[in-house]
Scaffold this motif. Sequence first.
Motif, mmCIF file in Angstrom:
data_model
loop_
_atom_site.group_PDB
_atom_site.id
_atom_site.type_symbol
_atom_site.label_atom_id
_atom_site.label_comp_id
_atom_site.label_asym_id
_atom_site.label_seq_id
_atom_site.Cartn_x
_atom_site.Cartn_y
_atom_site.Cartn_z
ATOM 1 N N GLY A 213 0.833 -1.192 0.000
ATOM 2 C CA GLY A 213 0.000 0.000 0.000
ATOM 3 C C GLY A 213 0.868 1.242 0.000
ATOM 4 O O GLY A 213 0.437 2.311 -0.442
ATOM 5 N N ASP A 218 5.565 -1.552 -2.199
ATOM 6 C CA ASP A 218 4.894 -2.399 -3.193
ATOM 7 C C ASP A 218 5.919 -2.997 -4.161
ATOM 8 O O ASP A 218 5.873 -4.197 -4.476
ATOM 9 C CB ASP A 218 3.874 -1.583 -3.990
ATOM 10 C CG ASP A 218 2.636 -1.238 -3.189
ATOM 11 O OD1 ASP A 218 2.436 -1.817 -2.101
ATOM 12 O OD2 ASP A 218 1.848 -0.382 -3.649
ATOM 13 N N LYS A 247 -5.087 -6.521 2.391
ATOM 14 C CA LYS A 247 -5.274 -5.423 1.428
ATOM 15 C C LYS A 247 -5.682 -6.013 0.077
ATOM 16 O O LYS A 247 -4.886 -6.077 -0.856
ATOM 17 C CB LYS A 247 -3.994 -4.611 1.306
ATOM 18 C CG LYS A 247 -4.215 -3.227 0.678
ATOM 19 C CD LYS A 247 -2.975 -2.363 0.826
ATOM 20 C CE LYS A 247 -2.821 -1.762 2.188
ATOM 21 N NZ LYS A 247 -3.835 -0.715 2.473
ATOM 22 N N TRP A 250 -4.929 -4.364 -3.344
ATOM 23 C CA TRP A 250 -3.573 -4.397 -3.895
ATOM 24 C C TRP A 250 -3.541 -5.246 -5.166
ATOM 25 O O TRP A 250 -2.890 -4.900 -6.149
ATOM 26 C CB TRP A 250 -2.607 -4.969 -2.856
ATOM 27 C CG TRP A 250 -1.157 -4.832 -3.202
ATOM 28 C CD1 TRP A 250 -0.322 -3.804 -2.884
ATOM 29 C CD2 TRP A 250 -0.360 -5.768 -3.933
ATOM 30 N NE1 TRP A 250 0.952 -4.035 -3.365
ATOM 31 C CE2 TRP A 250 0.954 -5.237 -4.015
ATOM 32 C CE3 TRP A 250 -0.605 -7.001 -4.525
ATOM 33 C CZ2 TRP A 250 1.990 -5.895 -4.670
ATOM 34 C CZ3 TRP A 250 0.418 -7.657 -5.178
ATOM 35 C CH2 TRP A 250 1.695 -7.102 -5.248
ATOM 36 N N ASN A 372 -3.427 6.289 -5.050
ATOM 37 C CA ASN A 372 -4.656 5.589 -5.441
ATOM 38 C C ASN A 372 -5.005 5.805 -6.912
ATOM 39 O O ASN A 372 -6.090 5.435 -7.364
ATOM 40 C CB ASN A 372 -5.815 6.035 -4.555
ATOM 41 C CG ASN A 372 -6.073 7.540 -4.636
ATOM 42 O OD1 ASN A 372 -5.360 8.257 -5.333
ATOM 43 N ND2 ASN A 372 -7.089 8.005 -3.913
#
Length: 504
Positions: A213, A218, A247, A250, A372
Motif C-alpha cells: 500500500g 509495493d 489489502k 492491492w 490511489n
Amino acid sequence: MNMSCSEERERPRRSWAPVVHVNFGFVAGVVFVLLVYFVVQQQEAISALGVATTTVVSQWMSHKQLIKAPREIQPIKAPGEILVASDVHAIAGKQPTQDTVLASDVQPIVDKQPIHDSENGEVVCHTEGLSRGYSETCEVDGDVRTNGTALSVTLVPASRSVRREWMIMPYAKMEVVVRNVTVTQLQDRAAAPPCTVTHTMPAVLFAIGGYVGNYWHDYTDILVPLFVASRRYRGEVTFLISNIQHKPEWLVKYKTLLGALSKHAWVDMDGDTEVRCFPHVTVGLRLDKELSIVPELVPGAPLSMVDFTRFLRETYGLPRGAAVSLTREPDKKPRLLLIHRGHYRLFLNELEIAQAAEAAGFEAVVMELRGNASEVEQARLVNSFDVLLGMHGAGLTNALHLPPGGVLIQVVPYGNIEVIARSEFSEGATDMGLKYLDYSVSAEESSLMELLGPEHPAIKDPDSIHRSGWTNMFDLYLGKQNVRINTTRFAPTLAQALGHLRQQ
C-alpha cells in the motif's frame, strides 16, 4: 575503574617484597583497561557521525517507516491467527509471546544446501539476507504438495528419508508479522496427503501484508522480487498468495503486472481447501537489494533492473524507451516533473523551483502523483518526462517509469539522513539506467529553523536526535519538516541534470 586507581594511589606505603607478584598483575590489568578505555573513547570521538547514523539506520531496518508516520504502519496478524516462532524471531531478538507456538523440530537452514538427494527431490533454502533484515526463502523441488488450510508446503520423498521441518515467512522483510509457511520434508510417502488438484507448472508462494500500500514497498518488497522469482517461467507459473484479506485492493491495483508474470489464476491460500501438487514451489520472495536486483543471484538466468523497467514499459505500453538527447535534438527542451506533496515534507516554494528549472533549460511541470491513481495511467504520465524531482518519499519510486537515460533528483531533508535516503533510491536508480542526483537541504532552508530556533539540538546537533531513537528522528526530520529551496544553491544540481542529458 577510576575508583580502583584512586584507591590504589591513596594506600599507605608497605613493603613490596611480599606482594609484588600480586600488585604487578593488578597494575598491569588496570593499565590494560585504561588503554582500552582511551582507545575506545578516541574511536568514538572520531566516528560520532557514523555511530549516530548506524544507530538510526539499524532502527530504520527494524521499522521501515521512512514515508509513513510511525503509527501508520502496524504489524499484520489475521484475526485468530496463531503465529509460529522460527529462526527469524531469534535473529530479530524477539521473544515468544502467549500467542506464539514453537515448532519443536524446526531445523537450522544451511545456505544453498539441498537437504536430500535429487531422487527424492530437494529443498534449497537461502538465508543470506537475514543479517540485513530480509527474510529467508526456500526452493522446493520434486513431489511438492501445498495445503492452504494449514499454509504448508510438503516434499514427499520417493523412498524413506529423514523428516525435517522449517518455518518460512513468505514476506521479504523479516520485521513484518505474517502467518508463516510450514515447509516439511516427510519421512515417507505414507504420511503424504493425497492430491486433489495436480499442476504441471511450478508455483510461487508469497504474502500480501506488512507495508504493501506504500508505493516504495509495493515494488521493493513484492513486485521486484516476484519478477525475479517468476520471470524464468515465462508466464507458466501459479501464484499462491496468503494474507489477501490485509489489502485485497492491492491485487486490483497491480492486476496488469501480475497478469504479465503469470498466465494463470492466482490462488487465495487462506481460503484454499485443496491439496495441490506441483513439481516445484518457491516459498517466499528473495530480496537482495532495495528496489533493485543482483543479477548473479537470480535463479535460472541473470536479470537486472534494466530488464525489470523494460518489462514495465512493455506491460504498460509506455512509449518512450530513451530520454531526450540534447546532442541529437539540441533545440528540444527536456521535461522535468516536480512532485507535489500534499501533507508533510512539502516544498514551500514550488513555483520558484519550477521557474529555476525553466531558467536552467527545462520545461517544468508541478504535479501530485497519487497512490490511489491508476497505475497504468500514472506510469504513462511519468514516462513522458526526462527528469523526476521530488522530496525524499515513496513518490520517487515513479522513477521506475522514466525512460532510460533520464534523471532522478532526490531532495534530502535536513538532519543527516543522507545514508537512509540514498539507500532507498541511489543504487536502484543507477541500476535502472538513470542518472541519480541528490540535493541536501541546509538548516537555513528547513522549516525547523523557524519552528525550533537555531539553538535547538535538532538544528545544532542532528546526531543527538539520531541517538535519541528512530521515532524522535522521524517525527522531527521526516514528519514535521518542510523546505524552502534556495534556488541559487540548487542551480548547480539542475545544471548537472541538464549536462547529463547533453551527453546522451
